[in-house]
Design a protein around this motif. Structure first.
Motif, PDB file in Angstrom:
ATOM      1  N   PHE A 141       0.823  -1.206   0.000  1.00 59.94           N
ATOM      2  CA  PHE A 141       0.000   0.000   0.000  1.00 59.94           C
ATOM      3  C   PHE A 141       0.857   1.256   0.000  1.00 59.94           C
ATOM      4  O   PHE A 141       2.003   1.261   0.445  1.00 59.94           O
ATOM      5  CB  PHE A 141      -0.899   0.021   1.237  1.00 59.94           C
ATOM      6  CG  PHE A 141      -1.915  -1.077   1.256  1.00 59.94           C
ATOM      7  CD1 PHE A 141      -3.217  -0.840   0.852  1.00 59.94           C
ATOM      8  CD2 PHE A 141      -1.578  -2.349   1.680  1.00 59.94           C
ATOM      9  CE1 PHE A 141      -4.162  -1.849   0.869  1.00 59.94           C
ATOM     10  CE2 PHE A 141      -2.517  -3.365   1.692  1.00 59.94           C
ATOM     11  CZ  PHE A 141      -3.804  -3.110   1.285  1.00 59.94           C
ATOM     12  N   ASN A 190       0.552   3.885   1.851  1.00 58.56           N
ATOM     13  CA  ASN A 190       0.945   4.338   3.192  1.00 58.56           C
ATOM     14  C   ASN A 190       1.494   3.181   4.024  1.00 58.56           C
ATOM     15  O   ASN A 190       1.391   3.182   5.228  1.00 58.56           O
ATOM     16  CB  ASN A 190      -0.239   4.993   3.883  1.00 58.56           C
ATOM     17  CG  ASN A 190      -1.437   4.074   3.890  1.00 58.56           C
ATOM     18  OD1 ASN A 190      -1.367   2.964   3.345  1.00 58.56           O
ATOM     19  ND2 ASN A 190      -2.518   4.463   4.504  1.00 58.56           N
ATOM     20  N   ALA A 194       0.773   0.620   5.476  1.00 53.88           N
ATOM     21  CA  ALA A 194      -0.180  -0.228   6.200  1.00 53.88           C
ATOM     22  C   ALA A 194       0.507  -1.321   7.001  1.00 53.88           C
ATOM     23  O   ALA A 194       0.048  -2.446   7.064  1.00 53.88           O
ATOM     24  CB  ALA A 194      -1.221  -0.830   5.246  1.00 53.88           C
ATOM     25  N   VAL A 195       1.626  -0.972   7.634  1.00 55.86           N
ATOM     26  CA  VAL A 195       2.286  -1.917   8.537  1.00 55.86           C
ATOM     27  C   VAL A 195       1.525  -1.896   9.861  1.00 55.86           C
ATOM     28  O   VAL A 195       1.214  -0.827  10.373  1.00 55.86           O
ATOM     29  CB  VAL A 195       3.756  -1.508   8.738  1.00 55.86           C
ATOM     30  CG1 VAL A 195       4.401  -2.312   9.843  1.00 55.86           C
ATOM     31  CG2 VAL A 195       4.523  -1.680   7.432  1.00 55.86           C
ATOM     32  N   PHE A 196       1.204  -3.085  10.403  1.00 51.57           N
ATOM     33  CA  PHE A 196       0.405  -3.142  11.636  1.00 51.57           C
ATOM     34  C   PHE A 196       1.205  -2.574  12.797  1.00 51.57           C
ATOM     35  O   PHE A 196       2.236  -3.142  13.170  1.00 51.57           O
ATOM     36  CB  PHE A 196      -0.004  -4.577  11.949  1.00 51.57           C
ATOM     37  CG  PHE A 196      -0.713  -5.253  10.810  1.00 51.57           C
ATOM     38  CD1 PHE A 196      -1.792  -4.650  10.191  1.00 51.57           C
ATOM     39  CD2 PHE A 196      -0.298  -6.499  10.354  1.00 51.57           C
ATOM     40  CE1 PHE A 196      -2.444  -5.267   9.135  1.00 51.57           C
ATOM     41  CE2 PHE A 196      -0.946  -7.125   9.301  1.00 51.57           C
ATOM     42  CZ  PHE A 196      -2.023  -6.506   8.685  1.00 51.57           C
ATOM     43  N   PRO A 197       0.737  -1.490  13.414  1.00 55.37           N
ATOM     44  CA  PRO A 197       1.547  -0.870  14.473  1.00 55.37           C
ATOM     45  C   PRO A 197       1.576  -1.691  15.750  1.00 55.37           C
ATOM     46  O   PRO A 197       2.424  -1.463  16.603  1.00 55.37           O
ATOM     47  CB  PRO A 197       0.848   0.475  14.708  1.00 55.37           C
ATOM     48  CG  PRO A 197      -0.532   0.305  14.198  1.00 55.37           C
ATOM     49  CD  PRO A 197      -0.489  -0.747  13.125  1.00 55.37           C
ATOM     50  N   ASN A 198       0.641  -2.634  15.891  1.00 50.41           N
ATOM     51  CA  ASN A 198       0.591  -3.425  17.127  1.00 50.41           C
ATOM     52  C   ASN A 198       1.438  -4.693  17.033  1.00 50.41           C
ATOM     53  O   ASN A 198       1.430  -5.493  17.961  1.00 50.41           O
ATOM     54  CB  ASN A 198      -0.856  -3.784  17.456  1.00 50.41           C
ATOM     55  CG  ASN A 198      -1.552  -4.484  16.314  1.00 50.41           C
ATOM     56  OD1 ASN A 198      -1.307  -4.158  15.153  1.00 50.41           O
ATOM     57  ND2 ASN A 198      -2.390  -5.448  16.617  1.00 50.41           N
ATOM     58  N   LEU A 199       2.128  -4.892  15.926  1.00 51.64           N
ATOM     59  CA  LEU A 199       2.977  -6.080  15.782  1.00 51.64           C
ATOM     60  C   LEU A 199       4.406  -5.649  15.482  1.00 51.64           C
ATOM     61  O   LEU A 199       4.634  -4.598  14.877  1.00 51.64           O
ATOM     62  CB  LEU A 199       2.463  -6.966  14.639  1.00 51.64           C
ATOM     63  CG  LEU A 199       1.044  -7.513  14.775  1.00 51.64           C
ATOM     64  CD1 LEU A 199       0.647  -8.271  13.519  1.00 51.64           C
ATOM     65  CD2 LEU A 199       0.941  -8.413  15.987  1.00 51.64           C
ATOM     66  N   TYR A 230       2.449 -12.495   9.749  1.00 49.44           N
ATOM     67  CA  TYR A 230       0.982 -12.420   9.834  1.00 49.44           C
ATOM     68  C   TYR A 230       0.274 -13.297   8.806  1.00 49.44           C
ATOM     69  O   TYR A 230      -0.614 -14.087   9.130  1.00 49.44           O
ATOM     70  CB  TYR A 230       0.561 -10.962   9.667  1.00 49.44           C
ATOM     71  CG  TYR A 230      -0.894 -10.699   9.955  1.00 49.44           C
ATOM     72  CD1 TYR A 230      -1.332 -10.462  11.240  1.00 49.44           C
ATOM     73  CD2 TYR A 230      -1.841 -10.684   8.924  1.00 49.44           C
ATOM     74  CE1 TYR A 230      -2.665 -10.216  11.522  1.00 49.44           C
ATOM     75  CE2 TYR A 230      -3.181 -10.436   9.190  1.00 49.44           C
ATOM     76  CZ  TYR A 230      -3.573 -10.201  10.495  1.00 49.44           C
ATOM     77  OH  TYR A 230      -4.900  -9.964  10.753  1.00 49.44           O
ATOM     78  N   GLY A 231       0.678 -13.177   7.538  1.00 50.17           N
ATOM     79  CA  GLY A 231       0.016 -13.940   6.476  1.00 50.17           C
ATOM     80  C   GLY A 231       0.334 -15.425   6.566  1.00 50.17           C
ATOM     81  O   GLY A 231      -0.487 -16.274   6.203  1.00 50.17           O
ATOM     82  N   ARG A 282       6.366  -8.549   3.791  1.00 54.67           N
ATOM     83  CA  ARG A 282       5.132  -9.143   4.267  1.00 54.67           C
ATOM     84  C   ARG A 282       4.287  -9.662   3.100  1.00 54.67           C
ATOM     85  O   ARG A 282       3.610 -10.681   3.199  1.00 54.67           O
ATOM     86  CB  ARG A 282       4.352  -8.069   5.040  1.00 54.67           C
ATOM     87  CG  ARG A 282       3.109  -8.524   5.699  1.00 54.67           C
ATOM     88  CD  ARG A 282       2.476  -7.395   6.464  1.00 54.67           C
ATOM     89  NE  ARG A 282       1.920  -6.372   5.561  1.00 54.67           N
ATOM     90  CZ  ARG A 282       1.279  -5.292   5.984  1.00 54.67           C
ATOM     91  NH1 ARG A 282       1.134  -5.072   7.282  1.00 54.67           N
ATOM     92  NH2 ARG A 282       0.796  -4.418   5.123  1.00 54.67           N
TER      93      ARG A 282
END
Ligand SMILES: Nc1ncnc2c1ncn2[C@@H]1O[C@H](COP(=O)(O)OP(=O)(O)OP(=O)(O)O)[C@@H](O)[C@H]1O
Ligand SMILES: [Mg+2]
Lengths: 330, 551
Positions: free
Chosen positions: A81, A83, A85-90, A98-99, A146
């Motif tokens: 993406f 922006n 879209a890296v998960f900030p909580n991981l 994740y995938g 990712r």
């Protein structure tokens, strides 16, 4: 690996036809770019492939499998993406894993593949970091790792470099291209930057108002644009009426600035035009200048820098153009 | 056209369907029954407007309308008058201890206002401690019963509704606008009046309308202080409890009128305020002004005085609860007798309060967070409708919703009256708007492409909700949970309509003690309630602090 077939894809938002009957075939392992001005429907087309945007009509196939009605999470697509879209909580590793976890890969395999993917994007050893500790370029690498690690059938990029600074943009686009080629994954890349598109793509689809304007290899579109829009959007060009060049026909002619030379530098056989210098920009390797012709029209010219020559506005010059490098437009 | 539902809309649609079902059954259906009770005759058979004619023809109830509105307007004005200078001082003047002031100023929002009212009675009422002390010096003052006392308590307990948004607005003012005015030749004083104040006016009015609506719906404060003066929410309650005909038509009429008034105010707010938001795009908070020592001392005294004055009643109640009461008469000796009296009969009320608050706060979270997800992520007429319905409880006084529940669920296929769940459900519905608001605010901060990234990596929308959105929202969900828990624990207006037998709560104990004149038990219940309220807030505050320090 997979080729992609898009047939008659259409989508409207209210009265806006964001994507309007697009037919497209992307080859296996091809690096394919959707290029066009803002609002032309690139993102919408990409999101149709990803499964985030319904088609009003038409279909999309990966190989011979129709996918446009599959839920997005079952399509096996890697998406990068704008922006990040890296998960900030991981953590970085958590993001890349994740995938894989969604695919129920065993823990040992997850760890190995995450390390491999991070090494691939030159982030080896960053696994335990948190996203907020990374720079924009590093975040984009995480996003790419990712998307790659799940070994997707297709990689989608939506203006992945537009939030980076100019230098990083140039080096990252080279890296993306190399990665894609070494892994052989079919990729669709969206950008509105013509230079970026030309540097990375095997083929480009030029879009305007939801339609495909021209599809081809970068050099082919640049050299043989089939429309005024294509000629103007792919780099800079002079659009002149055929009559002004002393040619027959009613059409317009596209004449690239680098196809024009000063009289002294040009082969004898090239046609000549007389005018006066209106404006000069010395950009380093090349010098750009505008020449006003007798009928009042302006021609943009680009020439390699010549240390012995200094043009000044007002000087009368004679220009010559390469007759083999003009494109007659309908 | 394809009829199948697009797969990326299935989750929001499913949530929306459940949301409509829940709110339809437990909000719209009870409200519809209140409405239909008001337009049917006493036997509940014939359609008639006679009830409206009867109620509005009685000077007593016309008086109730006028009193309620007058008190509401007066309280709104006094609240604004004390809060705007307060907000300006906090935002722009050098006042020591700002963080403490702001923390203390938010407390009246969670502390039960009827406790404050009761404390005022104990201090300044006919037999009040302060009253008697002053009398011994030969000093008398006017009665605090009636409109004056009610406005005083509203002002002291509701001022944060104006203070907090106005302070935020003062801080959001772009200094360059003020500087522009001054460079055009405007004096600082004139700049304040002509530039700064107009920019914050929408925030002041928005806060003021919240105060107004709270006063219309409030039951506890007028119940304690109004005495013979008719006030809407109280009269609706009395009518409903006293009504003997099978159809509570008179209470229905008052309920409908009350909803009409609050909805009107809300509509006015939506109409006029939403179009008058001035966003000034400030990059950083404006600087603290440099002022003389005199003004500095004045501002400091002013801020601390208001904050402390608002908390004195609660403090007083806690102190008084450890003194000896004989009937309603207070004796200044330390004693635990009040608490013994409160708890030796039964600890059930305390346990009920804790249990109901916990169940309802869980319910509010489970209903509110998913609805907020639909409202923020789906742009469609259906999502807007859900938003409007989920905001509706805000315009419905607890008394009225409770009456609707009793009318709707005392017979038929779903009987809830007499049990504990009727209270849990009413609390849940009442607090849904707050959960939706606060969760939407968090969701607006979360980029939707995070969800798309998760989905494209192979997680279904439902899994994505659980694995990405919920963890990202957790902090906000938790503080929302604590705030709803706390406000539910001190809910009175719906509780007094709904409680039955063993399902009394602390607020009911206090309510009954007030009616029966048992001052000791009332103070003990009130101070237990204060502790039950403050403890979770303090825990939350520590948790948030630790979380902020760790990141
Ligand atoms: N969800 C939507 N609702 C309404 N209109 C939309 C939506 N998404 C896209 N559009 C409209 O469809 C058209 C194409 O949008 P799209 O985002 O595909 O353009 P784009 O080529 O990606 O542009 P950009 O380079 O600015 O990203 C635009 O006119 C846009 O306003
Ligand atoms: Mg786009």
């Amino acid at each position: 690996m997979t080729g992609i077939v898009i047939a008659g894809a259409t989508r409207s938002f209210g009265t806006v036809r964001a994507v309007d009957g697009v037919n497209l075939t992307v080859g296996d392992s091809e690096f394919f770019t959707l290029l066009g001005p803002s609002g032309c429907g690139k993102t919408t087309l990409l999101r149709m492939i990803a499964g985030f945007c319904e088609l009003d009509a038409g279909e999309i196939r990966f190989g011979d499998k129709r996918i446009d009605r599959l839920p997005a999470h079952t399509r096996n697509i890697g998406m990068v993406f704008q922006n990040y879209a890296v998960f900030p909580n991981l953590t970085v590793a958590g993001n890349v894993a994740y995938g894989l976890k969604a695919r129920r890969v065993t823990a040992a395999d997850v760890a190995r593949r995450v390390d491999e993917a991070l090494a691939l994007v030159q982030l080896a050893g960053y696994g335990e970091r948190w996203p907020h500790q990374l720079s924009g370029g590093q975040l984009q690498r995480v996003a790419i790792a990712r998307a790659l690690v799940i070994r997707p059938q297709v990689l989608l990029f939506d203006e992945p470099l537009s939030n980076l600074d100019a230098r990083l943009r140039v080096s990252m686009r080279g890296e993306i291209r190399e990665l894609q080629k070494s892994l052989g994954i079919t990729a669709i890349y969206v950008t509105h930057d013509q230079e970026e598109a030309m540097s990375v793509s095997d083929r480009i689809a030029l879009m305007q108002s939801g339609r495909l304007e021209q599809v081809g290899a970068p050099a082919e579109i640049y050299r043989n644009p089939t429309s005024r829009f294509a000629a103007e959007f792919m780099g800079t060009t002079n659009l002149v009426e055929a009559r002004a060049l002393g040619r027959g026909g009613a059409g317009m002619i596209s004449l690239r600035p680098e196809a024009l030379r000063l009289d002294a530098d040009a082969p004898a056989g090239w046609p000549r035009l007389g005018g006066s210098v209106a404006h000069v920009e010395v950009l380093g390797p090349i010098t750009r200048f505008d020449v006003r012709l007798g009928d009042g029209s302006l021609l943009k010219v680009a020439a390699l820098d010549e240390p012995h020559r200094t043009l000044t506005p007002g000087t009368s010059v004679t220009l010559a153009y390469d007759p083999a490098r003009i494109t007659v437009l309908p | 056209m394809r009829l199948a539902i697009p797969h990326q809309q299935r989750l929001p649609l499913a949530i929306a369907a459940l949301g409509f079902l829940f709110l339809g059954l437990f909000l719209l259906y009870p409200l519809f029954n209140v409405f239909s009770a008001s337009v049917l005759d006493g036997e509940g058979e014939k359609f008639t407007f006679a009830n409206y004619v009867k109620i509005l023809g009685r000077p007593f109830y016309r008086g109730a309308v006028i009193n309620t509105l007058t008190i509401g307007v007066a309280a709104t004005i006094t609240t604004i008058l004390i809060s705007v200078p307060f907000a300006f001082a906090l935002a722009r003047l050098p006042v020591p201890g700002k963080a403490a002031i702001i923390a203390l100023a938010a407390m009246p929002l969670v502390l039960p206002s009827f406790v404050s009212a009761y404390a005022i009675v104990l201090l300044l009422g006919r037999a009040g401690i302060v009253t008697q002390w002053l009398q011994s010096w030969g000093i008398g003052f006017g009665s605090i019963y009636g409109a004056g006392g009610i406005v005083l308590v509203y002002t002291l307990t509701l001022y944060p509704y104006v203070l907090l948004p106005t302070m935020a607005a003062f801080k959001a003012v772009d200094v360059s606008v003020e500087e522009a005015a001054q460079s055009l030749g405007s004096s600082p004083r004139r700049t304040l009046w002509t530039v700064t104040l107009p920019i914050v006016i929408p925030a002041i009015l928005a806060g003021g309308l919240l105060v107004f609506i709270e006063t219309l719906e409030n039951f506890g404060v007028p119940f304690v202080l109004a005495e013979d003066m008719p006030i809407f929410a109280v009269e609706a309650f009395k009518l409903f409890v006293g009504e003997t005909a099978p159809n509570p038509s008179s209470a229905g009429v008052l309920g409908v009128l009350l909803i009409a008034m609050t909805s009107l105010v809300l509509l006015i707010q939506r109409r006029f305020l939403s179009s008058r938001r001035f966003s000034t795009g400030a990059r950083s908070a404006p600087p603290i002004l440099r002022v003389g020592l005199g003004l500095r001392i004045l501002a400091t005294t002013y801020c601390w005085a208001i904050v402390l004055l608002a908390l004195v009643p609660f403090f007083a109640i806690v102190v008084l609860s450890f003194m000896e009461f004989r009937g309603p008469v207070l004796h200044p000796n330390f004693s635990l007798a009040n608490f013994t009296a409160l708890f030796e009969r039964s600890t059930r009320p305390l346990l009920n309060t804790l249990m109901f608050a916990t169940l309802a706060a869980v319910g509010v979270t489970l209903v509110g967070v998913p609805i907020a997800y639909v409202v923020t992520r789906m742009r469609s007429a259906m999502a807007s409708l859900l938003d409007v319905i989920a905001t509706l409880p805000f315009a419905v006084a607890g008394t009225v919703l409770a009456i609707g529940f009793v009318v709707s669920f005392n017979s038929g296929w779903l009987i809830l009256t007499g049990g504990p769940f009727i209270m849990v459900l009413v609390y849940t519905v009442r607090k849904v708007p707050f959960a939706v608001r606060s969760s939407s605010a968090i969701l607006h901060q979360i980029d939707p492409s995070l969800e798309e990234a998760s989905i494209s990596l192979g997680r279904s929308p439902l899994q994505t909700f659980g694995r990405i959105l919920v963890p990202l929202m957790l902090g906000g969900i938790l503080s929302g949970f604590v705030l709803t828990w706390v406000t539910i624990a001190s809910e009175l207006s719906a509780t007094v309509v709904l409680y039955s037998g063993q399902w009394r709560t602390l607020t009911v104990v206090m309510f009954q003690a007030l009616e029966g004149g048992g001052g000791g038990i009332a103070t003990a219940a009130a101070s237990t309630l204060i502790i039950v309220t403050l403890l979770p807030i303090a825990l939350l505050y520590r948790l948030v602090r630790r979380y902020e320090l760790s990141t």
